[in-house]
Design an enzyme around this catalytic site. Structure first.
Site, PDB file in Angstrom:
ATOM      1  N   LYS A   1       0.835  -1.200   0.000  1.00 59.28           N
ATOM      2  CA  LYS A   1       0.000   0.000   0.000  1.00 59.28           C
ATOM      3  C   LYS A   1       0.870   1.250   0.000  1.00 59.28           C
ATOM      4  CE  LYS A   1      -1.671   2.133   3.553  1.00 59.28           C
ATOM      5  NZ  LYS A   1      -2.387   2.533   4.787  1.00 59.28           N
TER       6      LYS A   1
ATOM      7  N   ASP B   1      -6.394   0.884   0.876  1.00 64.61           N
ATOM      8  CA  ASP B   1      -6.493   1.165   2.308  1.00 64.61           C
ATOM      9  C   ASP B   1      -7.870   0.740   2.797  1.00 64.61           C
ATOM     10  OD1 ASP B   1      -8.243   3.100   1.395  1.00 64.61           O
ATOM     11  OD2 ASP B   1      -7.231   4.783   2.355  1.00 64.61           O
TER      12      ASP B   1
END
Length: 286
Positions: A155, A173
């Site tokens: 991420k 996320d």
């Protein structure tokens, strides 16, 4: 840097109303084919591009190193809290070499407001040492290199690649994962599996901006506990419509940031952002 889309933003001033079309009441949904889902998903992306032409990373940064550090700090806290903390951090440790030589206890005090400050300090010093020793003090522009750094997962790597190097990436996320499951684009819970399935729906060139748009919508309208369904501009395309408040007036009161007429999360937002900058640490929003 990918921060300032050229499209002219739709102004969302205080008191403005979002045009919303709601799904037909009592309509019985038929099972959706994969092709129909892909078409619906791409239409949602187009609609979000019109609602958020100014979508951007909500962390303040001036270079790849600052974005990398800010993204690591953003775990388990808000981007606003990070943005209020990083000015003092970067004033003290402006380069990887400076941060690599930091006294842990001193750095902990600077980043304490972001939470988990001991673990984050360890990651920041560790990644800074790696940048200094393995990458000549420069943030690398390859996924494999970024995820080799302490405290950096896919991420974080995709955030840096997409916004500092213009390399397309999907930022999975909590907001992104929540919305793509609500929209029935995927049933996966694991972020890497979510990333893989969403990557098959959209062309690679859309990945970074799609991430910004979805995250913007999750923060402003499609909240975790009480989504503002009645004020949602993509309500007709949402199979989960009705999970939140459907009354338009009540839903509008749930809108956040510029959609609700309030400041955003960045102290230094892009020039085309239609809302107000966030306040620095120690000041009031009022």
């Amino acid at each position: 840097m990918g921060e300032q889309p050229s499209a002219k933003p739709k102004k969302a001033a205080k008191g403005s109303k979002v045009k919303v079309a709601t799904p037909a009441a009592g309509a019985k949904a038929k099972p959706e084919s994969k092709l129909a889902m892909v078409r619906r998903a791409r239409r949602i992306n187009r609609e979000l591009a019109e609602v958020y032409p100014y979508a951007h990373p909500e962390l303040d940064f001036r270079n790849p190193f600052e974005l990398l550090v800010a993204t690591v700090l953003s775990a388990q806290t808000t981007d606003l809290r990070v943005n209020q903390t990083t000015p003092a951090l970067f004033a003290t440790y402006p380069t990887p070499e400076d941060m690599a030589a930091a006294v842990p206890e001193e750095m902990e005090e600077v980043i304490r407001p972001t939470g988990f400050f001991r673990a984050k300090t360890k990651s920041l010093i560790g990644l800074s040492i790696a940048l200094r020793d393995r990458f000549d003090g420069e943030v690398p522009g390859r996924l494999a290199d970024l995820v080799s750094l302490p405290g950096v997962g896919r991420k974080t790597a995709n955030v840096v690649l997409g916004n500092a190097f213009n390399v397309p990436g999907l930022t999975v996320d909590t907001h992104f994962g929540r919305l793509v499951r609500r929209w029935k684009w995927t049933e996966q819970e694991d972020p890497e599996k979510v990333e893989a399935e969403i990557a098959e729906i959209f062309p690679k060139s859309e990945w970074t901006m799609l991430s910004h748009r979805v995250i913007f919508h999750g923060r402003r309208v499609c909240h975790s506990r009480k989504p503002a369904c009645g004020a949602c501009p993509i309500a007709p395309l949402c199979p989960s419509y009705g999970e939140g408040e459907t009354d338009p007036e009540k839903a509008r009161k749930l809108l956040k940031y510029e959609m609700g007429g309030y400041p955003g999360q960045r102290l230094s937002p892009p020039a085309d952002y239609p809302g107000e900058p966030a306040p620095p640490a120690g000041t009031s929003r009022d």
